[in-house]
Structures are given as C-alpha cells and as structure tokens.
Design a protein around this motif. Structure first.
Motif, PDB file in Angstrom:
ATOM      1  N   VAL A   1      12.842 -18.577 -27.700  1.00  0.00           N
ATOM      2  CA  VAL A   1      13.709 -19.456 -26.918  1.00  0.00           C
ATOM      3  C   VAL A   1      12.996 -20.802 -26.731  1.00  0.00           C
ATOM      4  O   VAL A   1      11.791 -20.823 -26.463  1.00  0.00           O
ATOM      5  CB  VAL A   1      13.989 -18.803 -25.542  1.00  0.00           C
TER       6      VAL A   1
ATOM      7  N   ASN B   1      21.388 -22.036 -20.313  1.00  0.00           N
ATOM      8  CA  ASN B   1      21.027 -20.647 -20.654  1.00  0.00           C
ATOM      9  C   ASN B   1      22.203 -19.986 -21.346  1.00  0.00           C
ATOM     10  O   ASN B   1      22.480 -18.809 -21.113  1.00  0.00           O
ATOM     11  CB  ASN B   1      20.659 -19.857 -19.391  1.00  0.00           C
TER      12      ASN B   1
ATOM     13  N   ASP C   1      12.033 -22.672 -24.468  1.00  0.00           N
ATOM     14  CA  ASP C   1      11.774 -22.770 -23.032  1.00  0.00           C
ATOM     15  C   ASP C   1      10.385 -23.343 -22.749  1.00  0.00           C
ATOM     16  O   ASP C   1      10.023 -23.562 -21.597  1.00  0.00           O
ATOM     17  CB  ASP C   1      11.944 -21.414 -22.348  1.00  0.00           C
ATOM     18  N   THR C   2       9.596 -23.574 -23.815  1.00  0.00           N
ATOM     19  CA  THR C   2       8.297 -24.237 -23.698  1.00  0.00           C
ATOM     20  C   THR C   2       8.263 -25.410 -24.662  1.00  0.00           C
ATOM     21  O   THR C   2       9.052 -25.478 -25.619  1.00  0.00           O
ATOM     22  CB  THR C   2       7.139 -23.290 -24.056  1.00  0.00           C
TER      23      THR C   2
ATOM     24  N   PHE D   1      20.215 -28.993 -20.888  1.00  0.00           N
ATOM     25  CA  PHE D   1      19.614 -27.706 -20.531  1.00  0.00           C
ATOM     26  C   PHE D   1      20.701 -26.677 -20.260  1.00  0.00           C
ATOM     27  O   PHE D   1      21.665 -26.943 -19.541  1.00  0.00           O
ATOM     28  CB  PHE D   1      18.703 -27.878 -19.314  1.00  0.00           C
TER      29      PHE D   1
ATOM     30  N   ALA E   1      17.504 -27.268 -24.616  1.00  0.00           N
ATOM     31  CA  ALA E   1      16.415 -26.399 -24.169  1.00  0.00           C
ATOM     32  C   ALA E   1      16.943 -25.465 -23.086  1.00  0.00           C
ATOM     33  O   ALA E   1      18.030 -25.673 -22.532  1.00  0.00           O
ATOM     34  CB  ALA E   1      15.253 -27.238 -23.638  1.00  0.00           C
ATOM     35  N   ALA E   2      16.158 -24.430 -22.786  1.00  0.00           N
ATOM     36  CA  ALA E   2      16.580 -23.418 -21.819  1.00  0.00           C
ATOM     37  C   ALA E   2      16.384 -23.908 -20.390  1.00  0.00           C
ATOM     38  O   ALA E   2      15.408 -24.596 -20.080  1.00  0.00           O
ATOM     39  CB  ALA E   2      15.787 -22.135 -22.036  1.00  0.00           C
TER      40      ALA E   2
ATOM     41  N   SER F   1      12.306 -23.975 -16.504  1.00  0.00           N
ATOM     42  CA  SER F   1      11.512 -24.591 -17.569  1.00  0.00           C
ATOM     43  C   SER F   1      10.957 -25.945 -17.116  1.00  0.00           C
ATOM     44  O   SER F   1      11.422 -26.527 -16.132  1.00  0.00           O
ATOM     45  CB  SER F   1      12.385 -24.802 -18.811  1.00  0.00           C
TER      46      SER F   1
ATOM     47  N   SER G   1      15.815 -21.762 -17.922  1.00  0.00           N
ATOM     48  CA  SER G   1      14.723 -20.949 -17.375  1.00  0.00           C
ATOM     49  C   SER G   1      14.100 -20.098 -18.479  1.00  0.00           C
ATOM     50  O   SER G   1      14.692 -19.902 -19.550  1.00  0.00           O
ATOM     51  CB  SER G   1      15.224 -20.058 -16.231  1.00  0.00           C
ATOM     52  N   THR G   2      12.910 -19.607 -18.218  1.00  0.00           N
ATOM     53  CA  THR G   2      12.142 -18.857 -19.208  1.00  0.00           C
ATOM     54  C   THR G   2      12.952 -17.682 -19.743  1.00  0.00           C
ATOM     55  O   THR G   2      13.517 -16.903 -18.973  1.00  0.00           O
ATOM     56  CB  THR G   2      10.836 -18.350 -18.581  1.00  0.00           C
ATOM     57  N   ASP G   3      13.024 -17.595 -21.084  1.00  0.00           N
ATOM     58  CA  ASP G   3      13.694 -16.486 -21.772  1.00  0.00           C
ATOM     59  C   ASP G   3      15.184 -16.384 -21.421  1.00  0.00           C
ATOM     60  O   ASP G   3      15.800 -15.339 -21.632  1.00  0.00           O
ATOM     61  CB  ASP G   3      12.980 -15.163 -21.481  1.00  0.00           C
ATOM     62  N   LEU G   4      15.751 -17.447 -20.865  1.00  0.00           N
ATOM     63  CA  LEU G   4      17.169 -17.527 -20.491  1.00  0.00           C
ATOM     64  C   LEU G   4      17.552 -16.622 -19.329  1.00  0.00           C
ATOM     65  O   LEU G   4      18.719 -16.635 -18.894  1.00  0.00           O
ATOM     66  CB  LEU G   4      18.103 -17.205 -21.680  1.00  0.00           C
TER      67      LEU G   4
END
Length: 425
Positions: A98, A151, A100-101, A149, A124-125, A136, A127-130
């Motif tokens: 993802v 998810n 997310d980084t 941004f 981009a996401a 993020s 939040s982390t890992d959607l």
C-alpha cells in the motif's frame, strides 16, 4: 517539430450543438481551430465528421499494480483508459504494498511513470494498510506527489482517525476521498439489503452503512475545511446529505459511477457475480436520486471505479466472488447512449462531468476545451454509428462487466496525449 492536422471533426459549442472544424496540433499543443486548414503537416487525419472532445478524466481507477498484476497492470489499464477516450486518470491505493509510506509511494509512482500511456496520478493511503488508525505522513506523501488521500475499498471506521486525516489533508491542501462504509452495518452482505436480496436468498448490505458514515464525515469536513470528496455515491439519503452540506458551505464534491446511473437491483435477475460491486446496485428510487443529483450539481462528476478482476474471481455466485466491475472502456459510450441520446442530459453536460469538473475539483491542468493554446489531449468518438460491446475487444485484462452484449453509440476512434496518438481504432 511534430504536427498533426485533424480534418472534418465536430466539436461541442453548447448543449448538443456541434460545429464542423479542423484542428491543427503542433508540438503537443492545439495551434489552430478553423475551417479548411491547409497547412502542411507530418500527418493528416480525416475524421469524417466524428465528434472531437478534450481527453476524458477519471478520478477513480484501479490499475492493480503492484500486488495484483494478474488482474491488471499499469500498462494494460492505461491502454484501456486510452481506448475509452481517457487521457488522465487517478489511481487508487489498494495495492500491495500500500502507498502508505514514502518509500512505497515513490516505488509505485516510478512504476506508473515508466509504464502508463496516459497521465496517471497516484493517491496515497489515509492510514497504514488502509485499515489501521495510524494516519499516514500526509505532508511527506503530498511532497512526493500524492494527488489526494483515500482508503478506497475500506471505510475509515473511527471518527478520530478521520478527523486527524482531514486536518492533515487540509493543511497539505489535498483532497481527502472517502469510501463511506460502516463495517458494523454490512453484516457479510453481498448486494443491497432489500426485496431483491431476499428473492435471491443473498445477504444484504444495509444502505445506512453508506449514509451514516457520510453524515459523520460531512460534520468533520465542515469543522476542518478540508476538500472532502465522496467516492461512488449510491443512495438517495447520501445525495440529500451532500445537497444539504453544499448549502451549508461545506467544501464537498461527489462522484457517481456509470453503473449506479444506469443499473439498479431490479437488473439483478439471477445470482450473477458480474453484478456484484461495492457499493452495490441500489433501488430504482436510489438510481433516480443519483441521476437527479448529477443533473442539479449536487454530484459533480462521473468516475468509473474501473475495477478489473480475473475470470475465476467473478465466476459463480455473489457469495465468494470479488466486488467490482470494469468500466473505463465503456463509460462515455454507455452514458452518451443512455443519457444524451435519450434526452436526459446534453453532450455539454456529459463533458462537464467527465472532463471539466474532475479537473477543477482535483486541481489538474489538462485540456478542458478544443481551443488554441490547450494541450493536445484529445479523443475522437463515433456518435453516429452503433457498436456491440464484446468480451474479446477489451484492452483491460478484466472483462467483468454486465454490459457485455450492450449496443452503444460513441465508440472511441482515436486518443491523443500531448499531440501523440496513444490509441487508434
């Protein structure tokens, strides 16, 4: 210097009014729009009176790479986009890894830049890992080129996470795009909760899962001032919520997918997973509401939510099949046929929803009209003849659409990006 002269085309001047013109393209820019241009060029194309439009813009596509290249790749997805008449697309982040980084995003963007035929912007996401509550690094991802941004595919389940993300996105001046879905109201559903789900003995998804989370988000968006964009709006309650929010000055835009404009749950006559999508096809009243919302400006634009899957993932029952429908190669064609030809909307309105509004909402800089000085991002469509959609004609790897077999007007004949022909029928 490269030059192309397109003779005998028609461009939209207002509503459904067309004007015959020749269009001269030099070094990627429209240099002249006039009758009977006679200049010597590298190539002359006789358009035989077909429609020319600015290249279409899709703010919601799934190109599946990296992680799911068996469904689609940037190369096949962008070729499908070009075949649909699209010159600019915005790609969703439900990938593996993802974005997310910063490292993941940069890798994905580099792959996009190397392999896309069309202008491709990457989300981009949130939040982390959607799925987690960890927002993020929105500033770093914005600086790296994130167009917004989201998810997508997952609703943000907690208000605190959404509030933090909205504050960061507002500061970064990037849109926050929401797939609104409260997991606690889905209950393992695979289609819209209601009479048709009961008749087919399939578990239903409560439409309140969409509208209740949307209501929460609109309150948060008003408090933060973020540009909040609603993905694939599908219920009459959601349309009304956006209408009220706009009247209150909330910075909200919304999109609707072609399938929610053209189909509803009554079209699902058997347990056929080609009709399985998220959000699901809703009621006829919901379909009427999203059409009305598009016509009155509550809904700003059309976005395909192009979601290719393998044949194996769409075989058999709704139970166990993947959610999603391909659409980027058929959306203009279906909407022209069913909305413009039928008199519900004008051609100028359709181009507003598929070119102008997406660019304005997302701060893009592509062509918005066939005018001197605009970038030569163009498409030619044959709106005078019918075409039957067949499974073997797609440039996408995915053929998972219930529109196979449909007869449409508006087949794409040519797509040009920065003066270069990227698709020719």
């Amino acid at each position: 210097m490269t030059s192309v002269l397109i003779k005998n085309t028609q461009i939209v001047v207002a509503d459904n009014d067309l004007m015959h013109q020749d269009v001269l393209v030099v070094d990627g820019v429209i240099k002249k729009v006039a009758n009977n241009i006679t200049e010597t060029t590298d190539r002359v194309i006789d358009a035989n009176g077909v429609l020319m439009t600015p290249g279409l813009v899709d703010v919601h596509v799934h190109f599946r790479e990296p992680g799911f290249a068996y469904k689609e790749t940037v190369a096949t997805g962008s070729r499908a986009a070009a075949r649909g008449g699209f010159t600019t697309v915005l790609a969703m982040p439900n990938l593996d890894p993802v974005p997310d980084t910063l490292a993941n995003f940069q890798m994905i963007k580099a792959n996009n830049d190397a392999n896309s035929l069309v202008h491709l912007y990457q989300y981009a996401a949130i939040s982390t890992d959607l799925t987690t509550e960890d927002v993020s690094d929105i500033k770093a991802l914005t600086d790296a080129g994130a167009v917004g941004f989201t998810n997508d595919g997952k609703g943000v389940q907690t208000a605190a996470t959404m509030l933090a993300a909205m504050k960061a996105a507002a500061k970064a001046q990037r849109p926050l795009v929401a797939h609104v879905e409260d997991n606690s109201l889905i209950n393992g559903g695979v289609m819209n909760l209601g009479k048709r789900a009961e008749e087919l003995n399939l578990p239903g998804m409560d439409p309140l899962g969409e509208s209740s989370q949307l209501a929460r988000d609109l309150v948060l968006a008003k408090a933060t001032g973020v540009h909040y964009h609603v993905a694939h709006i599908s219920t009459k309650e959601s349309v009304e919520l956006v209408r009220i929010a706009k009247a209150q000055g909330v910075n909200v835009t919304a999109e609707v997918s072609p399938h929610h404009l053209l189909l509803d749950e009554t079209d699902i006559t058997s347990d056929n997973a080609y009709f399985k999508m998220n959000p699901p096809l809703r009621t006829p009243a919901d379909r009427t509401a999203v059409i009305a919302g598009l016509l009155d400006g509550t809904i700003d634009m059309v976005a395909t939510d192009h979601a290719p899957h393998s044949l194996a993932e769409k075989e058999g029952s709704f139970i166990g099949a993947a959610f999603g429908i391909t659409g980027i190669e058929t959306s203009f064609q279906l909407l022209y046929t069913h909305l413009v030809k039928s008199g519900i909307a004008t051609l100028a309105q359709l181009l507003d929803w598929m070119v102008i509004q997406p660019q304005q909402a997302f701060g893009l800089t592509g062509a918005t009209a066939i005018k001197v000085g605009q970038p030569a991002d163009l498409a030619l469509f044959d709106i005078g003849h019918t075409h039957k959609i067949t499974a073997d004609e797609f440039a996408s790897k995915g053929v998972n659409t219930p529109f196979i077999g449909a007869t449409i007007y508006g087949q794409t004949l040519l797509t040009m990006i920065d003066g270069q022909i990227v698709y020719e029928a």
